[in-house]
Structures are given as structure tokens and as C-alpha cells.
Design a protein around this motif. Structure first.
Motif, PDB file in Angstrom:
ATOM      1  N   PHE A   1      22.073  14.033 -51.846  1.00  0.00           N
ATOM      2  CA  PHE A   1      20.846  14.261 -51.075  1.00  0.00           C
ATOM      3  C   PHE A   1      21.052  15.262 -49.947  1.00  0.00           C
ATOM      4  O   PHE A   1      20.145  15.492 -49.155  1.00  0.00           O
ATOM      5  CB  PHE A   1      20.336  12.939 -50.488  1.00  0.00           C
ATOM      6  N   GLY A   2      22.240  15.854 -49.879  1.00  0.00           N
ATOM      7  CA  GLY A   2      22.586  16.659 -48.726  1.00  0.00           C
ATOM      8  C   GLY A   2      23.071  15.755 -47.601  1.00  0.00           C
ATOM      9  O   GLY A   2      23.177  14.530 -47.755  1.00  0.00           O
ATOM     10  N   THR A   3      23.360  16.329 -46.456  1.00  0.00           N
ATOM     11  CA  THR A   3      23.890  15.559 -45.333  1.00  0.00           C
ATOM     12  C   THR A   3      22.839  14.594 -44.801  1.00  0.00           C
ATOM     13  O   THR A   3      21.766  15.009 -44.359  1.00  0.00           O
ATOM     14  CB  THR A   3      24.343  16.503 -44.200  1.00  0.00           C
ATOM     15  N   ILE A   4      23.153  13.307 -44.844  1.00  0.00           N
ATOM     16  CA  ILE A   4      22.254  12.264 -44.356  1.00  0.00           C
ATOM     17  C   ILE A   4      23.007  11.476 -43.283  1.00  0.00           C
ATOM     18  O   ILE A   4      24.035  10.860 -43.560  1.00  0.00           O
ATOM     19  CB  ILE A   4      21.804  11.321 -45.491  1.00  0.00           C
ATOM     20  N   PHE A   5      22.503  11.477 -42.067  1.00  0.00           N
ATOM     21  CA  PHE A   5      23.284  10.967 -40.941  1.00  0.00           C
ATOM     22  C   PHE A   5      23.098   9.481 -40.649  1.00  0.00           C
ATOM     23  O   PHE A   5      24.029   8.813 -40.216  1.00  0.00           O
ATOM     24  CB  PHE A   5      22.944  11.757 -39.670  1.00  0.00           C
ATOM     25  N   ASN A   6      21.892   8.960 -40.841  1.00  0.00           N
ATOM     26  CA  ASN A   6      21.623   7.602 -40.337  1.00  0.00           C
ATOM     27  C   ASN A   6      21.512   6.567 -41.454  1.00  0.00           C
ATOM     28  O   ASN A   6      21.146   6.906 -42.590  1.00  0.00           O
ATOM     29  CB  ASN A   6      20.351   7.601 -39.471  1.00  0.00           C
ATOM     30  N   PRO A   7      21.825   5.303 -41.171  1.00  0.00           N
ATOM     31  CA  PRO A   7      21.831   4.262 -42.214  1.00  0.00           C
ATOM     32  C   PRO A   7      20.466   3.954 -42.812  1.00  0.00           C
ATOM     33  O   PRO A   7      20.384   3.551 -43.973  1.00  0.00           O
ATOM     34  CB  PRO A   7      22.427   3.049 -41.504  1.00  0.00           C
ATOM     35  N   ILE A   8      19.391   4.138 -42.044  1.00  0.00           N
ATOM     36  CA  ILE A   8      18.054   3.862 -42.580  1.00  0.00           C
ATOM     37  C   ILE A   8      17.729   4.830 -43.717  1.00  0.00           C
ATOM     38  O   ILE A   8      17.234   4.424 -44.784  1.00  0.00           O
ATOM     39  CB  ILE A   8      16.984   3.982 -41.469  1.00  0.00           C
ATOM     40  N   SER A   9      18.002   6.093 -43.513  1.00  0.00           N
ATOM     41  CA  SER A   9      17.704   7.095 -44.538  1.00  0.00           C
ATOM     42  C   SER A   9      18.608   6.943 -45.758  1.00  0.00           C
ATOM     43  O   SER A   9      18.169   7.137 -46.898  1.00  0.00           O
ATOM     44  CB  SER A   9      17.848   8.501 -43.945  1.00  0.00           C
ATOM     45  N   ILE A  10      19.867   6.590 -45.537  1.00  0.00           N
ATOM     46  CA  ILE A  10      20.777   6.329 -46.661  1.00  0.00           C
ATOM     47  C   ILE A  10      20.247   5.174 -47.498  1.00  0.00           C
ATOM     48  O   ILE A  10      20.195   5.253 -48.738  1.00  0.00           O
ATOM     49  CB  ILE A  10      22.193   6.019 -46.126  1.00  0.00           C
TER      50      ILE A  10
END
Length: 329
Positions: free
Chosen positions: A49-58
Motif C-alpha cells: 500500500f506504500g508507506t503507511i505510518f499509523n496502526p489505524i490505517s494499517i
């Protein structure tokens, strides 16, 4: 006297082998680990998904993939003649909305298929700060340079992060009951949050990882964060921005990861493969000599012997092209 603090890491009883299928997701450190696994010929899907920083979006993206959902329609955005989606990184874009819809749906489908065979899931958490899109009320993965007035910045709590990831991992276990999960906290500091608030954010993530690894027996924590900040602990091991780890630091941390998780057979293979990689990138001082031709022929034999075990077709083609140049000359 000891002049640095070393971490005494023990080997995991759950080894990664040459056939272990791996999925990495999360911050840019997931790219670092994932790319090195991939280039060492392990079956790895790297940060799809590309760089995903936060746990909610993951959590959101992996659940959408698991449940065969499509990205939310209201989160597509047009910026400077390019289309983006707030749930995906800016590396995933298109010149039309329809193209991007197809692209994001293909991406989710690829992850769905990969999850059916994944043995190890590596999640790297980057920040506990999130941005909520005011119009939709949704937490986004990337603001795509939309003006800040359209978002509200929030700090996630440990309970929220832990509950979100627990729910996600339990759903994944329905599909892959024997999956192992390795959590890491990215050592990359988010200086835009200020260093004091970055420390708060990382503390939330580190405690989240601790809670999950204590509560779920299939979850491990790998201390990438501590290896850079406490073990290496010197700006020599950072890039010029003084934020991202240097290639030397990345190699050191990856080697520590290998020591903990790789089987003995895989460790031997990686050493052999790294020698072959060096040979593939070798630039001869005398390229048109019989000695270099023999070098290439021996390299081709090694690659051919490995072809029944791993996919080395690209490398074989590269060497054959060089040998054909000899014949043409």
C-alpha cells in the motif's frame, strides 16, 4: 571497558526458512526490511500500500483486503491534476479517478491473495499521531498535501492501538491460523511532531507492541528502534538528514534480524547469495578478456544450479547477455 550498549538478542524458536512467505506493511522501515528479504530471494510482498505510518490505517487496509472490500469512494482526491486516495500512500496515484480505482482494487486483491499463503506478517509502526479528515470523519493514511484546515490532528492511545491491531490479527488468523507476527517500531523520528512529541508517539507504539506480544503467543517484538537509538546511538549511523538510518545501520539491524529469525540453512544460503550478488555487480578492469569470460561462465553455472530452488531467471538472462556480447565481438 565497553563503549557501547549492546542488545543481547536470542534466536527465535520460530525460524524463517527459504520457503517462508512474508508480508511487510507499515512505515518506511517496513520497506527496508522487506526489500532486503526480497533481494535475498525470500518470497516477500513488500509494503504493497506504500508507506503507511499509523496502526489505524494499517488495520483498515488489511481488513479491506481480507473482506474483499473496495476503497471508500469519498476518500478519492484530486490534487494538481493527479488522483490519490487518503487511505494509500502518495506513491499510489493515477491521472484519472477510474485508473486509480482499478489500481487500488488490484492492490487490495493482490494482498488478499498473498494473505492466503503468508507465514510471517511484519508490521512496522511509525507514529501514533493521525489526521482525521473533517468532512468524512475518517482517519487517513496520507494527507496528500491537502491544506491542514481540512484535518484534525489526534494522538492515538495505547488501548485504541492495541484493540485495533488485536482485532486485525485475530481476523487474519481465521485465514492463516499458523501465521506468525513480528512487530517493530520504526527508528525514524517524526521531527515535524517535535522531538518531545515524537517521543510520546513512539512510547505509545512501543507499549502497544509490548501489550500485543505479551497477550498473543503468535506475536513477537523485534527491537529495531532500540538497536538504532540504544545500540548504535551515534549520528554516524544516520543519513545526512539526521533522521533516517544510514545504509550501514540498516545492514546492521537486518543482520540482527537475520540472527534472530533465520534458520541455519537460510543463513548459509544468504551468505552464498550475497557473494553471487557481488559477482553480478562486479565491474571488470579488463572486460574483453578470456579471464572475464571464464568468470561469467562460472557465475552462470552457479545461477543455473540455483534455478531449481529460487527464481534467478533475471540474473541468468543478464549473464547470458554479457556472454553474447563476447560472441558478437
Amino acid at each position: 571497558m565497553d563503549f557501547r550498549t549492546t542488545l543481547n538478542l536470542t534466536s527465535s524458536p520460530h525460524s524463517i526458512t527459504r520457503s517462508t512467505a512474508i508480508l511487510t506493511i507499515g512505515s518506511c522501515f517496513a520497506d527496508v526490511i522487506g526489500s532486503r528479504l526480497y533481494h535475498n530471494k525470500l518470497p516477500t510482498l513488500v509494503n504493497p500500500f506504500g508507506t503507511i505510518f499509523n496502526p489505524i490505517s494499517i488495520n483498515k487496509l488489511l481488513k479491506q483486503a481480507l473482506q474483499k472490500q473496495v476503497p471508500q469512494e469519498e476518500l478519492y482526491v484530486l490534487q494538481q491534476e493527479s488522483w490519490f486516495h487518503y487511505d494509500f500512500h502518495s506513491s499510489i496515484w493515477a491521472t484519472s479517478k477510474t485508473q486509480l480505482q482499478n489500481f487500488t482494487q488490484q492492490c487490495l486483491h493482490e494482498v488478499y491473495q498473498w494473505l492466503q499463503q503468508t507465514d510471517v506478517l511484519i508490521i512496522t509502526l511509525g507514529t501514533a499521531y493521525v489526521y482525521r479528515h473533517l468532512e468524512t470523519g475518517q482517519i487517513v493514511a496520507n494527507c496528500h498535501k491537502t491544506p491542514g484546515k481540512f484535518f484534525k490532528k489526534e494522538l492515538l492511545g495505547v488501548d485504541t492501538c492495541t484493540n485495533e491491531l488485536t482485532e486485525l490479527l485475530e481476523q487474519i488468523r481465521v485465514v492463516r491460523p499458523n501465521i506468525r507476527v513480528i512487530l517493530t517500531v520504526s527508528p525514524v523520528r517524526h521531527t515535524r511532531d517535535t522531538l518531545p512529541l515524537n517521543a510520546v508517539s513512539k512510547s505509545v507504539l512501543r507499549l502497544t507492541c509490548h501489550c500485543l506480544s505479551e497477550a498473543l503467543n503468535y506475536v513477537d517484538y523485534f527491537p529495531a528502534y532500540e538497536l538504532l537509538l540504544d545500540d548504535l546511538r551515534d549520528y554516524r549511523f544516520y543519513k545526512s538528514d539526521l533522521i533516517h538510518p544510514s545504509e550501514v545501520a540498516e545492514t546492521y539491524i537486518f543482520n540482527q534480524f537475520s540472527d534472530v529469525y533465520f534458520s541455519e540453512d537460510l543463513k548459509k544460503f544468504v551468505l552464498e547469495w550475497q557473494k553471487i550478488q557481488q559477482a553480478l555487480t562486479h565491474r571488470p578492469l579488463q572486460p574483453n578478456t578470456s579471464a572475464h569470460r571464464q568468470f561469467l561462465e562460472k557465475l552462470l553455472v552457479k545461477l543455473t544450479s540455483l534455478s531449481s530452488q529460487i527464481d534467478v531467471q533475471t540474473e541468468i538472462t543478464h549473464v547470458k547477455e554479457q556472454l553474447l556480447n563476447f560472441a558478437a565481438n
